[in-house]
Scaffold this motif. Sequence first.
Motif, PDB file in Angstrom:
ATOM      1  N   ILE A 201       0.833  -1.202   0.000  1.00  0.00           N
ATOM      2  CA  ILE A 201       0.000   0.000   0.000  1.00  0.00           C
ATOM      3  C   ILE A 201       0.864   1.247   0.000  1.00  0.00           C
ATOM      4  N   GLN A 202       1.918   1.244   0.789  1.00  0.00           N
ATOM      5  CA  GLN A 202       2.812   2.397   0.824  1.00  0.00           C
ATOM      6  C   GLN A 202       3.522   2.584  -0.511  1.00  0.00           C
ATOM      7  N   LEU A 203       3.924   1.487  -1.126  1.00  0.00           N
ATOM      8  CA  LEU A 203       4.668   1.561  -2.384  1.00  0.00           C
ATOM      9  C   LEU A 203       3.823   2.194  -3.478  1.00  0.00           C
ATOM     10  N   ILE A 204       2.574   1.755  -3.640  1.00  0.00           N
ATOM     11  CA  ILE A 204       1.728   2.276  -4.706  1.00  0.00           C
ATOM     12  C   ILE A 204       1.320   3.713  -4.425  1.00  0.00           C
ATOM     13  N   SER A 205       0.836   3.976  -3.207  1.00  0.00           N
ATOM     14  CA  SER A 205       0.320   5.313  -2.893  1.00  0.00           C
ATOM     15  C   SER A 205       1.418   6.368  -2.930  1.00  0.00           C
ATOM     16  N   GLU A 206       2.576   6.066  -2.392  1.00  0.00           N
ATOM     17  CA  GLU A 206       3.649   7.062  -2.389  1.00  0.00           C
ATOM     18  C   GLU A 206       4.308   7.205  -3.757  1.00  0.00           C
ATOM     19  N   ALA A 207       4.330   6.140  -4.548  1.00  0.00           N
ATOM     20  CA  ALA A 207       4.866   6.258  -5.903  1.00  0.00           C
ATOM     21  C   ALA A 207       3.999   7.192  -6.739  1.00  0.00           C
ATOM     22  N   VAL A 208       2.682   7.083  -6.611  1.00  0.00           N
ATOM     23  CA  VAL A 208       1.779   7.975  -7.342  1.00  0.00           C
ATOM     24  C   VAL A 208       1.925   9.408  -6.845  1.00  0.00           C
ATOM     25  N   ALA A 209       1.937   9.578  -5.516  1.00  0.00           N
ATOM     26  CA  ALA A 209       2.003  10.932  -4.953  1.00  0.00           C
ATOM     27  C   ALA A 209       3.342  11.604  -5.214  1.00  0.00           C
ATOM     28  N   SER A 210       4.388  10.839  -5.464  1.00  0.00           N
ATOM     29  CA  SER A 210       5.719  11.415  -5.686  1.00  0.00           C
ATOM     30  C   SER A 210       5.894  11.980  -7.088  1.00  0.00           C
ATOM     31  N   LEU A 211       5.020  11.612  -8.014  1.00  0.00           N
ATOM     32  CA  LEU A 211       5.148  12.089  -9.386  1.00  0.00           C
ATOM     33  C   LEU A 211       4.732  13.551  -9.498  1.00  0.00           C
ATOM     34  N   ASP A 212       5.402  14.265 -10.370  1.00  0.00           N
ATOM     35  CA  ASP A 212       5.080  15.671 -10.596  1.00  0.00           C
ATOM     36  C   ASP A 212       3.744  15.776 -11.334  1.00  0.00           C
ATOM     37  N   VAL A 213       2.883  16.694 -10.883  1.00  0.00           N
ATOM     38  CA  VAL A 213       1.569  16.892 -11.475  1.00  0.00           C
ATOM     39  C   VAL A 213       1.625  18.114 -12.377  1.00  0.00           C
ATOM     40  N   THR A 214       1.081  17.992 -13.570  1.00  0.00           N
ATOM     41  CA  THR A 214       1.051  19.103 -14.515  1.00  0.00           C
ATOM     42  C   THR A 214      -0.360  19.269 -15.066  1.00  0.00           C
ATOM     43  N   VAL A 215      -0.661  20.490 -15.477  1.00  0.00           N
ATOM     44  CA  VAL A 215      -1.912  20.797 -16.184  1.00  0.00           C
ATOM     45  C   VAL A 215      -1.543  21.125 -17.621  1.00  0.00           C
TER      46      VAL A 215
ATOM     47  N   LEU B  27      -2.896   5.617 -12.256  1.00  0.00           N
ATOM     48  CA  LEU B  27      -2.639   6.969 -12.717  1.00  0.00           C
ATOM     49  C   LEU B  27      -3.708   7.422 -13.711  1.00  0.00           C
ATOM     50  N   ARG B  28      -4.079   6.555 -14.638  1.00  0.00           N
ATOM     51  CA  ARG B  28      -5.111   6.916 -15.605  1.00  0.00           C
ATOM     52  C   ARG B  28      -6.443   7.193 -14.903  1.00  0.00           C
ATOM     53  N   ALA B  29      -6.800   6.338 -13.946  1.00  0.00           N
ATOM     54  CA  ALA B  29      -8.066   6.530 -13.234  1.00  0.00           C
ATOM     55  C   ALA B  29      -8.051   7.814 -12.407  1.00  0.00           C
ATOM     56  N   LEU B  30      -6.918   8.111 -11.768  1.00  0.00           N
ATOM     57  CA  LEU B  30      -6.836   9.318 -10.944  1.00  0.00           C
ATOM     58  C   LEU B  30      -6.829  10.573 -11.809  1.00  0.00           C
TER      59      LEU B  30
END
Length: 400
Positions: free
Chosen positions: A56-70, A308-311
Amino acid sequence: MRLWPFTRKTVPAEQKSLASPDAALMAALGILDVTSTGIVVSPSEALRVPVVANAIQLISEAVASLDVTVKRIEGEDEIDVPDHPLLALLRDEANDWTSGFELIRQIVRDALISDAGGMAWVNRIGGEAREIIRYRNGVLQFETDVETGERRYRTVNRVIPARDVIHLLPPHDRAPLTLAREAIGIAVALDRHAASLFSRGARPSGALVIPKGMGEEAIKAARAGWRAAHEGTDQGRTAFLYDGMSFEPFTFNSTDAQFLENRKFQIAEIARAFNIPSPMLGDLERATWSNSEQKGREFLSYTLEPWLRALEGAMRRALFSDDERRDHVIRFDRDDLTRADLATRATTINSLIASRTINPNEGRSWLGLPPRAGGDEFLNPNISAAPEAPPASEADDAAE
């Protein structure tokens, strides 16, 4: 919306029966199910299993660590919008007490644990998103239309429009933690057995065989003497047997001998439930230099990419206005997870520049460097030379 004479039948989340609770109600009560081992696997109990917490930590933190762009869609291209106001919520502070990293991590974590998925409310002022709030589990609820699947959201005292809720749903309408409850239950049972084995001696190493005719007091004295000499901290002393006593060691059967293998198998089983390669969870028994890199690519392609696609879709639906939704998207930068070592990256960038696939400034941006003058030209540095400067005399004549 209702179109007479058709009506929609909904299943309210709050109208559940305690006599026959379903998975959603059991999840709301903090109980997933009683497994075949007789162990109730609640979220808190499941997180005590290291491989579950790690997944759970691996997936959630890997997603949150990525840079978000618009980005703004222009034809077939996506153009960065670096000054979009949503970036302040997703990168910096989602609200006064939650950072953007914490918000995204918590939404993904909830989707991995709860069948209801991860939800957050978008507070709008004047039609613009001003803050994003993730409520405690059970405060923000939803009901689903059984015919169309339309979701309607509400808190304890008010109805919330669906467009104001970021909702990340797990696949199969079940969270990975729910689908893995049997495997987690077995892992919990193995952990408990290991704890009792090492703390209390769940299985004795052998037995003292006492011949007939030995009195009760003599048996008590022999037992006390044996424990004093061979149990606790004073183990390993030479055994002295008297009055015809003998010691018969117990042998372990095949299941006992493979106890460690059973625990390793549960790591792989839980990893499959979360769709994570086992080496990513610390199972390095069959990991090599070559397949570890391949497993890392599989983790991005098959584990993270669907989340990532779903989020991205859930955020686009809830954060943009109606006008922006047509030509604006939210993207997570996957390059952060595919970066190789500096030597490999330099070789790859040089090859792409030489083949005129990218220009030097694009390669510099991958390295986090600013653009340079003339770097937007698609030239092969191996065969294209910069124009030579004219001789000094010719330059002076031209100046005159």
